[in-house]
Design a protein around this motif. Structure first.
Motif, PDB file in Angstrom:
ATOM      1  N   GLY A 294       0.810  -1.225   0.000  1.00  0.00           N
ATOM      2  CA  GLY A 294       0.000   0.000   0.000  1.00  0.00           C
ATOM      3  C   GLY A 294       0.836   1.264   0.000  1.00  0.00           C
ATOM      4  N   PHE A 295       0.307   2.302   0.674  1.00  0.00           N
ATOM      5  CA  PHE A 295       1.063   3.547   0.830  1.00  0.00           C
ATOM      6  C   PHE A 295       1.946   3.413   2.066  1.00  0.00           C
ATOM      7  CE2 PHE A 295      -2.760   5.318  -1.364  1.00  0.00           C
ATOM      8  CZ  PHE A 295      -2.116   5.931  -2.423  1.00  0.00           C
ATOM      9  N   VAL A 296       3.230   3.675   1.890  1.00  0.00           N
ATOM     10  CA  VAL A 296       4.171   3.470   2.984  1.00  0.00           C
ATOM     11  C   VAL A 296       5.020   4.728   3.188  1.00  0.00           C
ATOM     12  CG1 VAL A 296       6.040   2.005   3.870  1.00  0.00           C
ATOM     13  CG2 VAL A 296       4.288   1.022   2.370  1.00  0.00           C
ATOM     14  N   GLU A 297       5.139   5.120   4.442  1.00  0.00           N
ATOM     15  CA  GLU A 297       5.985   6.271   4.771  1.00  0.00           C
ATOM     16  C   GLU A 297       7.297   5.790   5.385  1.00  0.00           C
ATOM     17  OE1 GLU A 297       4.457   8.747   7.935  1.00  0.00           O
ATOM     18  OE2 GLU A 297       6.007  10.259   7.660  1.00  0.00           O
ATOM     19  N   TRP A 298       8.393   6.343   4.940  1.00  0.00           N
ATOM     20  CA  TRP A 298       9.680   6.119   5.597  1.00  0.00           C
ATOM     21  C   TRP A 298       9.934   7.361   6.432  1.00  0.00           C
ATOM     22  CZ3 TRP A 298      14.931   6.083   2.433  1.00  0.00           C
ATOM     23  CH2 TRP A 298      16.002   6.009   3.316  1.00  0.00           C
ATOM     24  N   VAL A 299       9.815   7.191   7.746  1.00  0.00           N
ATOM     25  CA  VAL A 299      10.028   8.281   8.691  1.00  0.00           C
ATOM     26  C   VAL A 299      11.536   8.483   8.817  1.00  0.00           C
ATOM     27  CG1 VAL A 299       9.661   9.029  11.071  1.00  0.00           C
ATOM     28  CG2 VAL A 299       7.941   7.586   9.925  1.00  0.00           C
ATOM     29  N   LYS A 300      11.999   9.691   8.501  1.00  0.00           N
ATOM     30  CA  LYS A 300      13.464   9.850   8.360  1.00  0.00           C
ATOM     31  C   LYS A 300      14.231   9.570   9.645  1.00  0.00           C
ATOM     32  CE  LYS A 300      13.618  14.828   9.132  1.00  0.00           C
ATOM     33  NZ  LYS A 300      14.201  16.097   8.805  1.00  0.00           N
ATOM     34  N   GLY A 301      13.740  10.023  10.791  1.00  0.00           N
ATOM     35  CA  GLY A 301      14.483   9.853  12.039  1.00  0.00           C
ATOM     36  C   GLY A 301      15.824  10.558  11.987  1.00  0.00           C
ATOM     37  N   ASP A 302      16.666  10.293  12.990  1.00  0.00           N
ATOM     38  CA  ASP A 302      18.003  10.889  12.940  1.00  0.00           C
ATOM     39  C   ASP A 302      19.085   9.903  13.359  1.00  0.00           C
ATOM     40  OD1 ASP A 302      17.548  10.786  15.635  1.00  0.00           O
ATOM     41  OD2 ASP A 302      17.592  12.958  15.961  1.00  0.00           O
ATOM     42  N   LYS A 303      18.678   8.641  13.559  1.00  0.00           N
ATOM     43  CA  LYS A 303      19.656   7.574  13.846  1.00  0.00           C
ATOM     44  C   LYS A 303      19.033   6.232  13.442  1.00  0.00           C
ATOM     45  CE  LYS A 303      18.305   7.485  18.760  1.00  0.00           C
ATOM     46  NZ  LYS A 303      17.619   8.766  19.000  1.00  0.00           N
ATOM     47  N   HIS A 304      19.861   5.183  13.489  1.00  0.00           N
ATOM     48  CA  HIS A 304      19.377   3.869  13.050  1.00  0.00           C
ATOM     49  C   HIS A 304      18.057   3.478  13.732  1.00  0.00           C
ATOM     50  CE1 HIS A 304      19.216  -0.301  11.841  1.00  0.00           C
ATOM     51  NE2 HIS A 304      19.104  -0.638  13.108  1.00  0.00           N
ATOM     52  N   GLU A 305      17.984   3.732  15.026  1.00  0.00           N
ATOM     53  CA  GLU A 305      16.842   3.249  15.816  1.00  0.00           C
ATOM     54  C   GLU A 305      15.512   3.899  15.452  1.00  0.00           C
ATOM     55  OE1 GLU A 305      19.795   4.122  17.068  1.00  0.00           O
ATOM     56  OE2 GLU A 305      20.477   2.092  17.560  1.00  0.00           O
ATOM     57  N   ASN A 306      15.551   5.110  14.938  1.00  0.00           N
ATOM     58  CA  ASN A 306      14.250   5.762  14.671  1.00  0.00           C
ATOM     59  C   ASN A 306      14.026   6.130  13.196  1.00  0.00           C
ATOM     60  OD1 ASN A 306      15.843   8.001  14.363  1.00  0.00           O
ATOM     61  ND2 ASN A 306      15.156   9.046  16.218  1.00  0.00           N
ATOM     62  N   SER A 307      14.808   5.542  12.297  1.00  0.00           N
ATOM     63  CA  SER A 307      14.588   5.753  10.857  1.00  0.00           C
ATOM     64  C   SER A 307      13.950   4.476  10.307  1.00  0.00           C
ATOM     65  CB  SER A 307      15.917   6.046  10.157  1.00  0.00           C
ATOM     66  OG  SER A 307      15.690   6.363   8.806  1.00  0.00           O
ATOM     67  N   TYR A 308      12.637   4.487  10.143  1.00  0.00           N
ATOM     68  CA  TYR A 308      11.918   3.247   9.840  1.00  0.00           C
ATOM     69  C   TYR A 308      10.735   3.537   8.911  1.00  0.00           C
ATOM     70  CZ  TYR A 308       8.161   4.901  12.833  1.00  0.00           C
ATOM     71  OH  TYR A 308       7.137   5.637  13.348  1.00  0.00           O
ATOM     72  N   ALA A 309      10.156   2.458   8.357  1.00  0.00           N
ATOM     73  CA  ALA A 309       8.987   2.632   7.481  1.00  0.00           C
ATOM     74  C   ALA A 309       7.728   2.087   8.143  1.00  0.00           C
ATOM     75  CB  ALA A 309       9.224   1.930   6.152  1.00  0.00           C
ATOM     76  N   ARG A 310       6.586   2.707   7.810  1.00  0.00           N
ATOM     77  CA  ARG A 310       5.306   2.256   8.356  1.00  0.00           C
ATOM     78  C   ARG A 310       4.220   2.420   7.300  1.00  0.00           C
ATOM     79  NH1 ARG A 310       4.375   7.319  12.504  1.00  0.00           N
ATOM     80  NH2 ARG A 310       4.245   8.923  10.914  1.00  0.00           N
ATOM     81  N   LYS A 311       3.220   1.541   7.409  1.00  0.00           N
ATOM     82  CA  LYS A 311       2.116   1.604   6.440  1.00  0.00           C
ATOM     83  C   LYS A 311       1.172   2.748   6.813  1.00  0.00           C
ATOM     84  CE  LYS A 311       0.253  -2.257   5.080  1.00  0.00           C
ATOM     85  NZ  LYS A 311      -0.619  -3.408   4.742  1.00  0.00           N
TER      86      LYS A 311
END
Ligand code: PMV
Length: 326
Positions: A149-166
């Motif tokens: 579907g539509f997926v957002e990659w939340v940029k974050g500022d480090k490995h732990e918080n840069s992730y994708a979500r539907k």
């Protein structure tokens, strides 16, 4: 010997990712948003190799890959070896399913399938959201291919918080048509091109700033199922990304004659009442966003200008999957 097979679909960004804040961990300059495509996907099988001194072995579409590819792959698998403490070598068999030939084999579906498969093989048992971060380490856009579907990659500022979500499963009146266009020259890789853009384009920072607004607006349009607003934002965002490349020094030009011809065709069809929008990535192909219910009439019109074999119609793809085989 346990063996796992994963499947992940390709995705096309509507709000583009173009540029890294952190090169090693692939943390992007801006958040992005994509549509997962059913028609294009990668299937990847993984198993451990008995003798761990053998090194990893990598086949793509049945062909043993060269040393450069092996080095890249092993470096990626090292992340999983480190996380699990398991030092074994891996046999990787990957197949790209692309209806027509020509430059659509995607690192996004490739690394997404590989991350899904390795998560199982190394018994890490991460959630899909966690796996998006591992897919990201292979190729930024791969983070978005873990979901459908539509997926957002939340940029974050480090490995732990840069992730994708539907954001939405996109099971409404929406589809994508891909025009596979000719390309004689080997393109400059997205990694090199992004770096050059950041370092030399005077337009780059303004573009990144505008992406935040585009993202908020497109998410609202998705919520409202407002196809018109969605299409307009996507088209403008893609061309603005290309403007940053054109304004870098030396300029980076992914457009070919046929890309311009395709864009003009979309514009003239739109003037005649077809509601369609275009987007382009780091290559000459043009992707057309349309209403699913209108796909056939749009393809009929496109066939007047482009060979049928160059037209791929795609529904919306689902989440990446993985299962144990044999
Ligand atoms: O993930 P990469 O390194 O293949 O870069 C993808 C870049 C674009 O396709 C142009 C944009 C995007 O967001 O997918």
């Amino acid at each position: 010997m346990k063996k796992f097979r994963a499947k992940a679909h390709s995705n096309i960004a509507l709000i583009k990712y173009w540029g890294k804040e952190n090169e090693e961990f692939i943390i992007p300059k801006n958040s992005s948003l994509s549509l997962t495509l059913d028609a294009l996907y990668t299937e990847t099988e993984v198993s451990f190799i008995e003798d761990e001194n053998d090194g990893d072995i990598f086949y793509l579409d049945g062909e043993l890959q060269d040393e450069g590819q092996h080095i890249k792959l092993s470096k990626y698998i090292d992340i999983f070896r480190e996380l699990s403490g398991v030092k074994k070598s891996v046999l990787v068999n990957s197949y790209n399913h692309v209806p027509t030939a020509a430059g659509l084999a995607s690192s996004a579906s490739g690394f997404a399938a590989l991350a899904m498969a390795l998560n199982k093989l190394f018994n890490l048992n991460y959630s899909n959201e966690e796996i998006t971060k591992l897919a990201r380490r292979g190729s930024g856009s791969a983070s978005r291919s873990i979901f459908g579907g539509f997926v957002e990659w939340v940029k974050g500022d480090k490995h732990e918080n840069s992730y994708a979500r539907k954001i939405d499963d996109a099971q409404w009146d929406i589809a994508m048509i891909i025009l596979v266009l000719k390309n004689e020259k080997k393109e400059i890789s997205s990694r090199v091109a992004m770096k050059q853009t950041i370092e030399t384009s005077p337009l780059y920072n303004a573009h990144v700033e505008s992406c935040e607004e585009d993202l908020e607006n497109i998410k609202q349009a998705i919520k409202n199922r407002d196809f018109t607003t969605l299409g307009k934002i996507a088209e403008h965002n893609a061309m603005r990304m290309h403007a940053t490349m054109l304004s870098s020094n030396p300029p980076i030009i992914y457009f070919k004659e046929d890309s311009i011809r395709a864009i003009e065709k979309v514009q003239s069809m739109r003037a005649k009442g077809h509601e369609i929008y275009y987007t382009m990535d780091a290559g000459p192909n043009v992707k057309i966003l349309c209403r699913k219910s209108e796909t056939q009439s749009i393809v009929e019109e496109l066939k007047k200008e482009f060979d049928e074999s160059k037209i791929i119609i795609s529904d919306i793809g689902g989440d990446a999957t993985v299962k144990e085989i044999e």
